[in-house]
Scaffold this active site. Structure first.
Site, PDB file in Angstrom:
ATOM      1  N   ASP A  73       0.796  -1.424   0.106  1.00 50.41           N
ATOM      2  CA  ASP A  73       0.057   0.029  -0.123  1.00 50.41           C
ATOM      3  C   ASP A  73       0.887   1.262   0.186  1.00 50.41           C
ATOM      4  O   ASP A  73       2.044   1.140   0.392  1.00 50.41           O
ATOM      5  CB  ASP A  73      -0.760  -0.089   1.168  1.00 50.41           C
ATOM      6  CG  ASP A  73      -1.886   1.290   1.339  1.00 50.41           C
ATOM      7  OD1 ASP A  73      -2.441   1.744   0.411  1.00 50.41           O
ATOM      8  OD2 ASP A  73      -2.195   1.663   2.364  1.00 50.41           O
ATOM      9  N   ASP A  91      -2.349  -0.437   5.985  1.00 54.17           N
ATOM     10  CA  ASP A  91      -2.670  -0.324   7.237  1.00 54.17           C
ATOM     11  C   ASP A  91      -4.383  -0.291   7.592  1.00 54.17           C
ATOM     12  O   ASP A  91      -4.635   0.180   8.502  1.00 54.17           O
ATOM     13  CB  ASP A  91      -2.225   1.181   7.316  1.00 54.17           C
ATOM     14  CG  ASP A  91      -3.019   2.330   6.515  1.00 54.17           C
ATOM     15  OD1 ASP A  91      -3.150   1.917   5.361  1.00 54.17           O
ATOM     16  OD2 ASP A  91      -3.223   3.474   6.772  1.00 54.17           O
ATOM     17  N   ASP A 133      -0.193   4.960   1.220  1.00 53.43           N
ATOM     18  CA  ASP A 133      -0.464   5.948   2.324  1.00 53.43           C
ATOM     19  C   ASP A 133      -0.243   5.173   3.653  1.00 53.43           C
ATOM     20  O   ASP A 133      -1.036   4.232   3.674  1.00 53.43           O
ATOM     21  CB  ASP A 133      -1.888   6.658   2.192  1.00 53.43           C
ATOM     22  CG  ASP A 133      -1.942   7.538   0.936  1.00 53.43           C
ATOM     23  OD1 ASP A 133      -0.862   7.887   0.468  1.00 53.43           O
ATOM     24  OD2 ASP A 133      -3.060   7.735   0.377  1.00 53.43           O
TER      25      ASP A 133
END
Lengths: 186, 186
Positions: free
Chosen positions: B8, B133, B10
């Site tokens: 991922d 996240d 961000d």
């Protein structure tokens, strides 16, 4: 759970052949017949393939391309029975990213952003079906590959072929009916 | 064949928390502590969450965000042993598409465009590992989910957690060694 279909953009819902021919004509004054693309990569159909490829980087090339006939109606119909994803190998032409997004928003407003994928290699995509015009994608897909006819692939003999969106809908009919029976049984 | 890892952007390779705090400070003159984001969605940490969210649509927000410490070295290392893909749910913020592409080109020039995926829902992504996240991605991933610590997820108790890229590399060490043995046997 609905089965999933990944649908390519260029040559499947976007008439990139017609678009390329009309840009080449406008920029270089030479008209290329659509049949010239039969059985060869599109750029090779133009007198100057490098010049033809340069058009792919021009602002607006992907934004104002015409639709493949019947694609809107077909996707709307498929969406009733399947989880429909647009999966485009847009990463090769980063300039195309916002243009392809805006093109989809204009022509396929019923496709949610969650169902749009712009990628490079489609090997990481896992859907039950993939409708695409390129063997480099179909040969390695995890689901059922469906070859959508484009000039360059007319001589390809492997994979289920559909020549247009009418045939694509016919292909999915048994799947749709199968799903209906399952949902009736529930 | 190398195993694949989807990574991922961000909060995993992009320090979007620090970026958001510094944009909010610059635009609205209020400094928010990083700890204010602990256990809640990022936007809720700001005095005006709607104003905070509006920053996500500002030109440059994603383009000039800082790096997560150690991410470049870690990805370079992982790439020796794994097929590394960047998979970002960028489609929610279409303005971020070219910015994220350019950001990757600047900071991760060793990631090929074929290995970049900008999507909506990550459910269609099939890799052996996913480092992310967000539970909305990890809970439904097809491979092994790895939770990368961010302020908002500190109270999450499911999935393997790594707090930083050093820990991520440690996690993959047995996999790397396993792969080495296999390749030695060939």
């Amino acid at each position: 759970m609905k089965k999933s279909i990944a649908i390519d953009m260029d040559n499947v819902i976007v008439d990139i052949e017609a678009n390329w021919i009309s840009w080449y004509e406008r920029e270089f004054g030479v008209t290329v017949a659509r049949e010239a693309m039969h059985g060869i990569p599109e750029d090779q159909a133009f007198p100057d393939p490098l010049a033809a490829r340069s058009l792919l980087y021009k602002p607006g090339f992907f934004r104002y391309a015409p639709l493949i006939a019947g694609s809107q109606e077909a996707l709307l119909k498929l969406q009733e029975h399947f989880e429909v994803y647009i999966v485009s190998a847009a990463m090769e032409f980063p300039n195309s990213l916002p243009e392809k997004y805006d093109w989809l928003a204009e022509h396929f407003p019923f496709i949610h952003w969650k169902n749009i994928v712009f990628c490079g290699d489609k090997k990481v995509i896992d859907t039950d079906f993939l409708i695409d015009d390129h063997l480099k994608n179909l040969d390695f897909c995890k689901g059922t590959p469906i070859l959508f006819t484009a000039g360059h692939n007319i001589n390809v003999t492997r994979h289920q072929r559909v020549n247009n969106w009418e045939e694509a809908i016919s292909f999915f009919k048994p799947h749709i009916e199968g799903l209906s029976i399952v949902s009736e049984l529930k």
